[in-house]
Design a protein around this motif. Structure first.
Motif, PDB file in Angstrom:
ATOM      1  N   LYS A  61     -41.226  25.703  -4.576  1.00  0.00           N
ATOM      2  CA  LYS A  61     -40.400  25.898  -5.774  1.00  0.00           C
ATOM      3  C   LYS A  61     -39.058  26.526  -5.428  1.00  0.00           C
ATOM      4  N   THR A  62     -39.117  27.631  -4.690  1.00  0.00           N
ATOM      5  CA  THR A  62     -37.869  28.309  -4.329  1.00  0.00           C
ATOM      6  C   THR A  62     -36.999  27.384  -3.487  1.00  0.00           C
ATOM      7  N   THR A  63     -37.617  26.677  -2.573  1.00  0.00           N
ATOM      8  CA  THR A  63     -36.867  25.748  -1.730  1.00  0.00           C
ATOM      9  C   THR A  63     -36.122  24.727  -2.586  1.00  0.00           C
ATOM     10  N   MET A  67     -33.225  30.264 -12.356  1.00  0.00           N
ATOM     11  CA  MET A  67     -33.890  31.578 -12.328  1.00  0.00           C
ATOM     12  C   MET A  67     -35.122  31.479 -11.449  1.00  0.00           C
ATOM     13  N   ASP A  68     -35.155  32.318 -10.416  1.00  0.00           N
ATOM     14  CA  ASP A  68     -36.301  32.305  -9.505  1.00  0.00           C
ATOM     15  C   ASP A  68     -37.185  33.513  -9.791  1.00  0.00           C
ATOM     16  N   GLU A  69     -38.263  33.287 -10.477  1.00  0.00           N
ATOM     17  CA  GLU A  69     -39.192  34.358 -10.852  1.00  0.00           C
ATOM     18  C   GLU A  69     -38.448  35.608 -11.312  1.00  0.00           C
ATOM     19  N   PRO A  70     -37.602  35.474 -12.310  1.00  0.00           N
ATOM     20  CA  PRO A  70     -36.767  36.615 -12.691  1.00  0.00           C
ATOM     21  C   PRO A  70     -37.576  37.745 -13.301  1.00  0.00           C
TER      22      PRO A  70
HETATM   23 MG   LIG Z   1     -40.409  31.504  -4.340  1.00  0.00          MG
END
Ligand SMILES: [Mg+2]
Ligand SMILES: Nc1ncnc2c1ncn2[C@@H]1O[C@H](COP(=O)(O)OP(=O)(O)OP(=O)(O)O)[C@@H](O)[C@H]1O
Lengths: 412, 413
Positions: free
Chosen positions: A96-98, A211-214
């Protein structure tokens, strides 16, 4: 669209906030009601979407490998519509982050194209993409005050001092932190820092916000509060949001559509209701909500119905979703709230004897663990309303469910 | 009900809560005191007491106090400009005789000689002369023996040295002395110390700046590389740390020699040999090499704690790579830079062995002179005053630095 004119009334907020707690507990009612509408509105399968041409953001055949040996993202095709709230949901390490970093420009796709607003952005530097971003640890600049943090993107864009001031004021009003202008990030609580990060990502009016796991670092209560707040801001501003989380409740509460990731590939892209009601494979069924799984062999398959033999005990009529031929192994997926006790004769195609093993009282409903068809961990949710029979541990009852509610998915 | 109206809170057994708390606090404090006591004693014995002794030695007339009492008294009425009267000569003669009996006359001569060059031989011969005399008058005898006894400056020196305390060492450390009309500069050929201090701070400053320029990019590289590569690089950085200072300095000596490998290389390339050993250049190169880890490590540890997401956030907000680095990353490294530079600067001020081995005569720093006065001249007063002044200037700089940068913002890691 009028940016930053949105204020949240805190009492109304609290009310709706309470309502969304126990998403799962109330999933039954909510999703049954909304499923038809949303199926019509959003229930477009992954395959059809990937050929859509009018996407605001589009991943086309994107692959990513860090080490040249393993693919962290495999053949990603993900069109994102203008103004939608799209969530990437998946277990840790699923890419996901990638994916988000490739969109933001911090990672380069190993293969494929990423388009933003019709333009390929593979080779556009991150600072030229005009994409707002909220990081998990907020990434507020500790040596600057709240005000300076918010002024940063505006000063870079060479806005006039008056404009900068006005935009900061609006953005801080939006997240209800107008009094905190002169504070440094270290002097704010986690939730306040989160809001500043949000305001900073929005203050320069980007069309797309990532938004990455904000909310990952906030406690449960604050997290649920912020979920709604972000959702409301999204609705009032009309920005496109790509949101990453591994919390399914968060994904279901906030999103227009959810892309379920596993092992670098999208398992299903659909609205929250659709994901819950119509999982396309056993990973999704398992990952979203609670789920009874029964494995068996397909004995009969005709268009919209099939029969599956589970152990030696019996045959189940089910809806074929992920199976192609008779004799194949399959996993049956059945939501606990779709199981009825003492069904009428004609109502349910599947009816079996079950022994009650354990009862857990949970206020609005009771969870019953029963033994049926040789499975000891079969769960039923029984609403605690009138007309529902009392259950006794050890007693034998008759349960049933409809064939359409029981989905025959790929073998897990 | 206001809190003040309430009766004092009591614990179950009736003791007031406040007293209980105080008792509990007291035993906690005693325990804490017990824990720091060994360190406190250690610092007291090895640092504070020597420091106090040093300060004392720099202002006291150790060699002469109590041995020139008669002279001191006889000179109390003297105007300081003319030749003193017979009483003063007689008093000095008496003091010298007494000192000679205790074999202390040499000490007195040595002390006067600090301030009045050549006095030592005059003192020795006159002491011999007066020891043989039973009575005066002494004035003629003195003046006959040497004209120098008619010099008011010598008598002023004797008067100043006969008291308990003296400002001579401190004044001399900044190239001043007591003249006929108050303070005056020492003659140019004796004025070395201001120059030495200037040189010490200049070399320390240059070395600090060089280590910063060289160390900052390396620290950045170390902090941003993946762990396995960073570890290897780190070993190279730390290598100088793990070898003795003397060994490294000697290595530089070998490298910089006029027949050394660097000059061999220069000869091959440009057909010329350069003078590198016993120069300011050599001193600074060697010191920079030795000090590099001290500047680098605090910067590195601060950088290590800056999340990469900060620069990413800056980039996503529209800042180009340099802008993001300069406005977001660099300001966060300032505490590390401050700590590293201060550490290196202060350590450089005390350098002794490196300039002594690879520097020339005009590259010696304060420590060299401290050692010189201690070991060669056995003039503890001068060594102490030089050291104390270095300490004071350093503390003033530290204070100014604190005002500018803020020590609380400084991070050693
Ligand atoms: Mg991640
Ligand atoms: N910079 C990197 N270099 C090498 N491998 C990486 C790098 N970043 C991520 N990976 C690997 O890529 C895979 C996917 O990582 P990613 O960070 O995209 O997962 P994620 O879905 O965001 O997980 P999480 O929910 O834990 O944040 C993981 O196996 C991870 O180890």
């Amino acid at each position: 669209m009028k940016p930053f004119n949105f204020r949240i009334d805190s009492k109304a907020e609290l009310g709706s906030y309470k309502k969304v707690r126990h998403v799962e507990a109330r999933a039954n009612e909510t999703f049954r009601r909304s499923s038809k509408v949303s199926a019509y509105r959003e229930g477009v399968g992954l395959k059809r979407m990937s050929t859509s041409g009018s996407a605001f953001v589009n991943f086309i055949d994107v692959q990513k490998s860090y080490d040249g040996e393993t693919l962290v993202v495999k053949d990603l095709n993900l069109p994102i519509r203008r103004g939608e709230f799209l969530t990437l949901l998946g277990p840790s390490g699923s890419g996901k982050t990638t994916t988000l970093m490739m969109l933001a420009g911090f990672e380069v796709p190993t293969h494929g194209r990423i388009e933003l607003d019709g333009r390929e952005i593979n080779n556009v530097a991150p600072h030229k993409r005009n994409i707002g971003m909220v990081f998990q640890n907020y990434a507020l600049f500790p040596h600057m005050t709240v005000e300076e943090n918010l002024a940063f993107p505006l000063a870079v864009r060479k806005l006039s001092k008056a404009d900068i001031d006005r935009k900061i004021e609006n953005a801080l009003a939006m997240v209800q932190l107008s009094q905190m202008r002169k504070r440094r990030p270290a002097q704010l609580s986690g939730g306040q820092q989160q809001r500043v990060a949000l305001a900073r990502a929005l203050v320069f009016d980007p069309k797309l916000v990532l938004m990455d796991e904000p909310l990952g670092a906030l406690d449960k209560q604050l997290r649920e509060h912020m979920q709604l707040e972000i959702k409301h801001i999204h609705q009032s501003l009309g920005v496109t949001v790509v949101y990453v989380t591994h919390d399914q409740g968060e994904a279901l509460t906030m999103s227009d559509r959810v892309a379920v990731f596993n092992d670098g590939a999208i398992q299903q892209l659909a609205s929250p209701a659709d994901l819950y009601e119509h999982p396309q494979n056993s990973f999704v069924a398992q990952f979203i909500g609670e789920n009874n799984r029964l494995s068996g062999i397909v004995t009969e398959l005709n268009g919209s119905h099939c029969r599956v033999k589970v152990g030696d005990a019996g045959e189940i009529r089910a809806l074929p979703v992920g199976i192609s031929n008779v004799g194949a192994k399959t996993t049956l997926s059945l939501r606990p709230e779709r199981v009825r006790i003492n069904p009428g004769d004609g109502a349910c195609a599947n009816q079996f004897e079950a022994r009650v093993e354990e009862l857990i009282y949970l206020g609005d409903h009771t969870r019953a663990r029963v033994q049926v068809l040789g499975h000891a961990n079969f769960v039923i949710k029984v609403p605690n309303s009138e007309g529902v029979p009392d259950l006794e541990p050890g007693s034998t009852i008759r349960i049933g469910w409809r064939a359409e509610d029981c989905r025959a998915l790929d073998a897990f | 009900m206001a809190i003040a109206d309430r009766a004092p809170l009591l614990t179950i057994d009736g003791v007031s809560l406040r007293a209980r708390l105080a008792r509990a606090e007291r035993s906690r404090k005693l325990k804490a005191l017990g824990l720091i006591l060994p360190l406190f004693l250690f610092v007291l014995i090895t640092f504070l007491i020597p420091l106090g002794r040093m300060g004392y030695k720099s202002v006291v007339n150790e060699e002469t106090f109590g041995r020139l009492d008669h002279t001191n008294q006889a000179l109390s009425e003297w105007d300081g400009q003319s030749v003193p009267d017979e009483a003063a000569f007689a008093a000095l003669a008496a003091d010298l005789k007494a000192a000679q009996e205790q074999r202390q006359a040499g000490e007195i001569a040595k002390r006067i000689n600090y301030e009045y060059a050549g006095a030592i031989s005059k003192f020795k011969s006159i002491t011999r002369t007066v020891s043989k005399m039973e009575t005066g008058p002494y004035k003629e005898v003195f003046l006959e023996a040497d004209k120098v006894w008619g010099d008011p400056r010598l008598w002023r020196t004797i008067r100043n040295a006969s008291g308990h305390y003296t400002s001579y060492y401190w004044l001399s450390s900044i190239d001043l002395r007591h003249g006929a009309e108050g303070l005056e500069s020492v003659p140019p050929d004796q004025a070395v110390f201001v120059d030495v201090y200037g040189r010490t701070f200049w070399i320390a400053g240059v070395v600090t700046v060089l280590t910063l320029i060289l160390g900052f990019p390396v620290a950045y590289l170390l902090a941003t590389q993946p762990a396995h590569r960073a570890n290897l690089l780190m070993i190279f950085v730390m290598l100088p740390f793990w070898t003795s200072l003397l060994v490294r300095t000697t290595a530089w000596f070998v490298l910089l020699r006029s027949e050394g490998p660097l000059n061999d290389l220069a000869e091959m390339i440009v057909n010329q040999r350069f003078e590198m050993i016993f120069t300011r250049f050599g001193t600074i190169v060697a010191m920079t090499h030795i000090q590099l880890p001290f500047t680098l490590l605090p910067i590195y540890s601060v950088m290590k704690n800056i999340p990469p997401s900060h620069v990413r956030a800056a980039r996503s907000l529209g800042a180009g790579p340099f802008h993001a680095f300069w406005k977001v990353y660099f300001p966060q490294t300032v505490p590390g830079i401050a700590a590293g530079c201060l550490l290196t600067f202060i350590l450089c001020l005390g350098y002794y062995i490196t300039p002594a081995l690879v520097g020339g005569p005009r590259d010696q720093m304060v420590s060299y002179y401290v050692a010189y006065y201690m070991n060669n001249i056995i003039n503890f007063g001068q060594a102490a005053a030089l050291g104390a002044i270095l300490l004071i200037i350093t503390m003033v700089l530290y204070w100014a630095y604190n005002k500018l940068v803020g020590i609380d913002k400084m991070k050693l890691g």
